[in-house]
Design an enzyme around this catalytic site. Structure first.
Site, PDB file in Angstrom:
ATOM      1  N   SER A  97      34.198  36.011  44.402  1.00 14.11           N
ATOM      2  CA  SER A  97      35.293  36.554  45.019  1.00 14.11           C
ATOM      3  C   SER A  97      35.299  36.114  46.663  1.00 14.11           C
ATOM      4  CB  SER A  97      35.312  38.098  45.136  1.00 14.11           C
ATOM      5  OG  SER A  97      35.115  38.642  43.786  1.00 14.11           O
TER       6      SER A  97
HETATM    7  N1  SAH Z   1      31.474  40.045  41.697  1.00 17.40           N
HETATM    8  C1  SAH Z   1      31.529  38.558  41.242  1.00 17.40           C
HETATM    9  C2  SAH Z   1      33.037  38.254  40.886  1.00 17.40           C
HETATM   10  C3  SAH Z   1      33.000  37.892  39.520  1.00 17.40           C
HETATM   11  S1  SAH Z   1      34.568  37.216  38.832  1.00 17.40           S
HETATM   12  C4  SAH Z   1      30.968  37.725  42.374  1.00 17.40           C
HETATM   13  O1  SAH Z   1      30.811  38.271  43.316  1.00 17.40           O
HETATM   14  O2  SAH Z   1      30.806  36.497  42.024  1.00 17.40           O
HETATM   15  C5  SAH Z   1      34.675  38.593  37.465  1.00 17.40           C
HETATM   16  C6  SAH Z   1      33.598  38.654  36.418  1.00 17.40           C
HETATM   17  O3  SAH Z   1      34.064  39.750  35.482  1.00 17.40           O
HETATM   18  C7  SAH Z   1      33.646  37.386  35.757  1.00 17.40           C
HETATM   19  O4  SAH Z   1      32.143  37.042  35.561  1.00 17.40           O
HETATM   20  C8  SAH Z   1      33.854  37.938  34.152  1.00 17.40           C
HETATM   21  O5  SAH Z   1      33.246  37.127  33.235  1.00 17.40           O
HETATM   22  C9  SAH Z   1      33.569  39.173  34.245  1.00 17.40           C
HETATM   23  N2  SAH Z   1      34.187  39.934  33.436  1.00 17.40           N
HETATM   24  C10 SAH Z   1      35.492  40.077  32.930  1.00 17.40           C
HETATM   25  N3  SAH Z   1      35.661  41.025  32.032  1.00 17.40           N
HETATM   26  C11 SAH Z   1      34.397  41.724  31.687  1.00 17.40           C
HETATM   27  C12 SAH Z   1      34.001  42.744  30.894  1.00 17.40           C
HETATM   28  N4  SAH Z   1      34.873  43.449  30.062  1.00 17.40           N
HETATM   29  N5  SAH Z   1      32.538  43.095  30.999  1.00 17.40           N
HETATM   30  C13 SAH Z   1      31.869  42.490  31.896  1.00 17.40           C
HETATM   31  N6  SAH Z   1      32.178  41.470  32.532  1.00 17.40           N
HETATM   32  C14 SAH Z   1      33.496  41.108  32.439  1.00 17.40           C
END
Ligand code: SAH
Length: 216
Positions: A60
């Site tokens: 993000s």
């Molecule tokens: N907080 C992260 C942002 C990652 S983007 C950072 O700082 O890098 C969002 C993430 O949510 C992705 O890696 C995606 O695979 C995950 N995601 C999406 N749906 C999900 C679910 N149902 N359960 C767990 N993770 C999920």
């Protein structure tokens, strides 16, 4: 520009964007974002931009991490559940601010990379597991705080049910990437109190099909 200049410039920019919580700013200054981005993007690690990571996901934008972390109102006694570990960057920021972070990621590959980064940084107050985060982590519930870092269509009912009374969940809500809003949910004795905090853009929360990503 040196790494130190980049850090200082980003923190100033976050302050200018209205992030006032010094604990949040300090934590973001301490976490080396260059650890969490792919090698090809290291030169942009201290820019205020979201960047691609593996599995088609993103780390993000720092301003969004700061706003959401500030909105979550954590302190060093709080247990936080984070959904969507991704690169592990937001997890690392939270680990400096609260007692323990529980984090769930549906892509095992991303989770493995995030865990090894967090271990290298000696963050020891983090418990991570693969799975469908929309189901929460019932064995560890209730949580005082829940942070969802992928956009849900509605407030995930399993997550609000795992929020302690008086607890806060921060979650991006919206069914298409052009129309999402950060929502802060407080669980009161009588129900959920919902507040909209402004527009945002996240990858979607993928639920109910976690088996595809988690197996293997
Ligand atoms: N907080 C992260 C942002 C990652 S983007 C950072 O700082 O890098 C969002 C993430 O949510 C992705 O890696 C995606 O695979 C995950 N995601 C999406 N749906 C999900 C679910 N149902 N359960 C767990 N993770 C999920």
């Amino acid at each position: 520009m040196s790494d130190a200049d980049g850090r200082a410039r980003l923190i100033l920019e976050l302050r200018r964007c209205g992030v006032a919580d010094l604990r949040v700013l300090n934590a973001m200054e301490r976490v080396p974002r260059e650890f969490f981005v792919p090698p090809a993007f290291v030169h942009q690690a201290w820019e205020n931009v979201a960047l691609p990571i593996d599995c088609g996901q993103t780390i993000s934008q720092p301003a969004v991490v700061a706003r959401m972390t500030e909105a979550l109102q954590v302190d060093d006694r709080t247990r936080v559940l984070e959904i969507g570990t991704g690169s592990g960057y937001q997890t690392a920021v939270l680990s400096y601010l609260c007692r323990r972070v529980y984090t769930i990621e549906r892509h095992r590959e991303l989770l493995g990379q995030a865990e090894s980064r967090l271990a290298k940084l000696r963050r020891r107050n983090i418990t991570a597991r693969p799975g469908d985060g929309a189901l929460g982590w019932p064995e560890q519930a209730p949580f005082e705080r829940i942070l969802v870092t992928a956009a849900a269509i509605d407030i995930p009912p399993n997550l609000s049910a795992q929020l302690a009374i008086g607890g806060i969940m921060v979650v991006p809500i919206g069914d298409d990437s052009a129309n999402q809003c950060i929502v802060r949910v407080r669980r009161e004795e009588t129900g959920l109190d919902i507040e909209e905090l402004g527009p945002v853009k996240f990858v979607p929360l993928i639920s109910g099909r976690a088996g595809e990503a988690v197996s293997g």
